[in-house]
Design a protein around this motif. Structure first.
Motif, short mmCIF file in Angstrom:
data_model
loop_
_atom_site.label_atom_id
_atom_site.label_comp_id
_atom_site.label_asym_id
_atom_site.label_seq_id
_atom_site.Cartn_x
_atom_site.Cartn_y
_atom_site.Cartn_z
N VAL A 1 0.85 -1.20 0.17
CA VAL A 1 0.13 -0.02 -0.08
C VAL A 1 0.73 1.32 -0.27
O VAL A 1 0.52 2.13 -0.72
CB VAL A 1 -0.90 -0.09 1.32
CG1 VAL A 1 -0.19 -0.07 2.58
CG2 VAL A 1 -1.99 0.90 1.24
N TYR B 1 2.40 1.98 -3.68
CA TYR B 1 1.78 2.51 -4.75
C TYR B 1 1.55 3.99 -4.88
O TYR B 1 0.93 4.45 -5.87
CB TYR B 1 0.38 1.73 -4.75
CG TYR B 1 0.46 0.22 -4.79
CD1 TYR B 1 1.22 -0.39 -5.53
CD2 TYR B 1 -0.29 -0.60 -3.80
CE1 TYR B 1 1.42 -1.64 -5.50
CE2 TYR B 1 -0.19 -1.70 -3.45
CZ TYR B 1 0.62 -2.58 -4.57
OH TYR B 1 0.82 -3.92 -4.41
N ARG B 2 1.98 4.52 -3.89
CA ARG B 2 1.83 6.00 -3.79
C ARG B 2 2.47 6.75 -4.62
O ARG B 2 2.11 7.97 -5.14
CB ARG B 2 1.92 6.60 -2.14
CG ARG B 2 0.95 6.13 -1.43
CD ARG B 2 1.18 6.13 0.02
NE ARG B 2 1.34 7.59 0.69
CZ ARG B 2 1.13 7.89 1.66
NH1 ARG B 2 1.53 6.95 2.75
NH2 ARG B 2 1.37 9.23 2.02
N SER B 3 3.99 6.24 -4.70
CA SER B 3 4.43 7.33 -5.76
C SER B 3 5.23 5.95 -7.09
O SER B 3 5.33 4.67 -6.68
CB SER B 3 5.93 7.55 -5.00
OG SER B 3 6.88 6.81 -5.11
N SER C 1 7.03 2.39 -6.72
CA SER C 1 6.33 1.15 -7.06
C SER C 1 7.41 0.48 -7.98
O SER C 1 7.04 -0.60 -8.53
CB SER C 1 4.90 1.48 -7.90
OG SER C 1 5.26 2.21 -8.96
#
Lengths: 255, 296
Positions: free
Chosen positions: A107, A110-112, A116
């Motif tokens: 989790v 996947y934010r940047s 990723s």
């Protein structure tokens, strides 16, 4: 007084003429287990979908972890530490049980886009996922395809995935339904332990025994409106609640 | 090897690269595309124009070609990926027809005459043709396979697998559907661009018809035949679907009939593709070499 983690104010969701959720307000405190109850079609799952970002509310506000969160998409809510399960289970059927949990462990990745690009096959990630599977009692099934699991296992897999994501709040949508009697007690222990770890839980439950025993407080919905809120014992005696479940005059006749 | 075999092998290598790109979109991210030939064409035209009109060499043009194709993939992907499944299939078919029409009717792209006189690739002042060019294409194929392998082991790749399986569940785990679908689309179209550039400098003459809708269908067939989402599947599919028509060339009249029959048999008996889950190839492999994992 404990801090408010999730605050729902005058929340409404209309689908055409249907008022699925119609002006619901409640607060969820940190380290609290709040039960969301109500007959079929009361708007519980719609409420979940509004909180987790699947739907945008027609009106009202949601505040989560100090920010206004209504209208944020589901992946943003996940990044804020909100994990959830689905009433109709949604496993990644062609991935193994372990890989299902590993997806959820990413989790933060996947934010940047740059982050990723790192690898997910490392031992540390695997260890974390195995631990989560052990907590829900699915470690023996780690290498099976998720699509091959029976419903009871899938419900536990969903909880494992939600645990990987939700470090603040976990929404459990009927996680106990379809489970065998002997599976229920360990799962109740698990939910109780989640709270001890400092995580709040919002649960939709049709199994009254489970809901009454687990919840600190209960909110009851009917036809999209909140009809009662309070301690489990109070709510169970509330005439409006009994009427919603059993019909008018039911309380005297049944008793 | 005689020149004919080298030519067929080179085409196999180029088509493999393009099919690998399509596999990223369809196999990894689960987004059906029936317009991949458009991006194959964009790569070919970009390289042809940059080398014939702008005077660049193949090597200086190549990064630009890959960037241009990826960028067009991004721009066309943003509206396309808002729709799913059959709607996405139809949208991508539309993209294919529009791109083909642009090549055919806009004079800048040579119109119906196409673009000729595309220079050969030179490598340290040596013009590459025949066997050396085949090796060059195979080297790029190896590079593409390495990128695919890296992608499947990255969080981004895992995010794409999750989106393929269930978009709602994936989103609830922090995966932005738009971001990762677009990433797969850009990666897949960039690979098609690379394949297109290699094709242009191999054929040295290209026209719009080389990148028409049937080519997209052929590319998708390669991915499905070899096994969607597998590493080696698209390459195996390309080997079979490019070489089979050549083998059946004496049976010119009925070769597409045989080809159709083959696809129908696949759908009936090996729906996961030749290298897919529980396929015949994998079962035979595990029988012959117990304990070893079959290639995927």
């Amino acid at each position: 007084m404990k801090k408010v983690l999730l605050s729902v104010r005058d929340l409404a969701k209309h689908f055409g003429g249907l008022r699925a959720v119609d002006g619901v307000s409640f607060d969820l405190h940190e380290r609290e287990i709040l039960g969301l109850l109500g007959p079929n079609g009361a708007g519980k799952t719609v409420c979940f979908n509004l909180i987790s970002g699947v739907y945008t509310p027609t009106a009202g506000e949601i505040h989560f972890a100090g920010i206004r969160s209504d209208g944020l998409p589901p992946h943003r809510m996940a990044a804020l530490g909100l994990g959830r399960t689905f009433q109709i289970v949604k496993p990644f059927s062609n991935l193994t049980v372990l890989d299902n949990v590993i997806v959820a462990c990413g989790v933060d990745r996947y934010r940047s886009l740059a982050r990723s690009f790192g690898g997910w096959t490392g031992a540390a990630v695997r260890k974390k996922a195995v631990e989560l599977l052990e907590r829900v009692g699915l470690a023996d099934e780690a290498d099976r395809k998720a699509g091959l699991l029976p419903l009871g296992h899938l419900r536990r897999l969903e909880i494992a995935r939600a645990l990987a994501v939700g470090y603040r709040l976990i929404l459990l949508d009927e996680s106990f339904s379809g489970l065998r009697e002997e599976e229920i007690a360990p799962l109740m222990d698990l939910v109780a332990r989640i709270r001890q770890d400092g995580i709040s839980v919002l649960l939709i439950e049709h199994n009254m025994r489970v809901a009454m025993k687990l919840s600190d407080r209960i909110v009851v919905l009917d036809h999209g409106r909140k009809i009662a809120e309070g301690l489990p014992g109070e709510v169970a005696r509330d005439p409006l609640v009994i009427e919603a479940y059993l019909g008018r005059g039911g309380s005297s006749r049944v008793a | 090897m005689n020149a004919y075999v080298v030519t067929v092998a080179t085409l196999v290598a180029i088509q493999s690269i393009v099919a690998c790109g399509l596999n990223v979109v369809v196999g990894y991210a689960g987004q059906i595309s029936l317009g991949h030939a458009a991006f194959f064409g964009i790569g070919a035209y970009a390289s042809a124009l940059l080398t014939t009109k702008a005077g660049l060499t193949f090597w200086t043009a190549l990064p630009l070609v890959i960037a241009i194709t990826g960028l067009v993939g991004l721009l066309l992907g943003i509206p396309s990926l808002r729709v799913r499944d059959d709607f996405l299939a139809i949208t991508t078919i539309g993209i294919n027809f529009i791109v083909e029409a642009v090549f055919l009717y806009v004079p800048f792209f040579g119109g119906a005459l196409g673009i000729g006189g595309i220079p050969r690739v030179t490598f340290f002042h040596v013009k590459m043709k025949g066997l050396p060019y085949l090796y060059l294409c195979l080297a790029f194929l190896a590079l593409v396979l390495l990128v695919c392998r890296w992608f499947t082991r990255s969080w981004a790749g895992l995010a794409c697998f999750a989106l393929r399986e269930d978009e709602t569940a994936a989103a609830s785990m922090g995966i932005s559907p738009v971001r990762f679908k677009l990433l797969a689309f850009v990666l897949g179209t960039a690979m098609a661009g690379l394949g297109g550039a290699l094709y242009a400098h191999f054929m040295r003459f290209i026209s719009a018809g080389d990148f028409s809708f049937p080519v997209s269908v052929m590319l998708l067939s390669m991915v499905v035949l070899g096994g969607m989402g597998t590493l080696w599947g698209p390459t195996l599919g390309a080997v079979i679907l490019v070489s089979l028509p050549e083998l059946f060339r004496p049976l010119l009249e009925i070769r597409f009939l045989i080809y159709t029959l083959l696809l129908l048999l696949m759908i009936r008996f090996q729906p996961g593709g030749l290298l897919g889950e529980a396929s015949l190839v994998r079962r035979v492999f595990s029988r012959l070499m117990p304990g070893k994992e079959a290639p995927r």
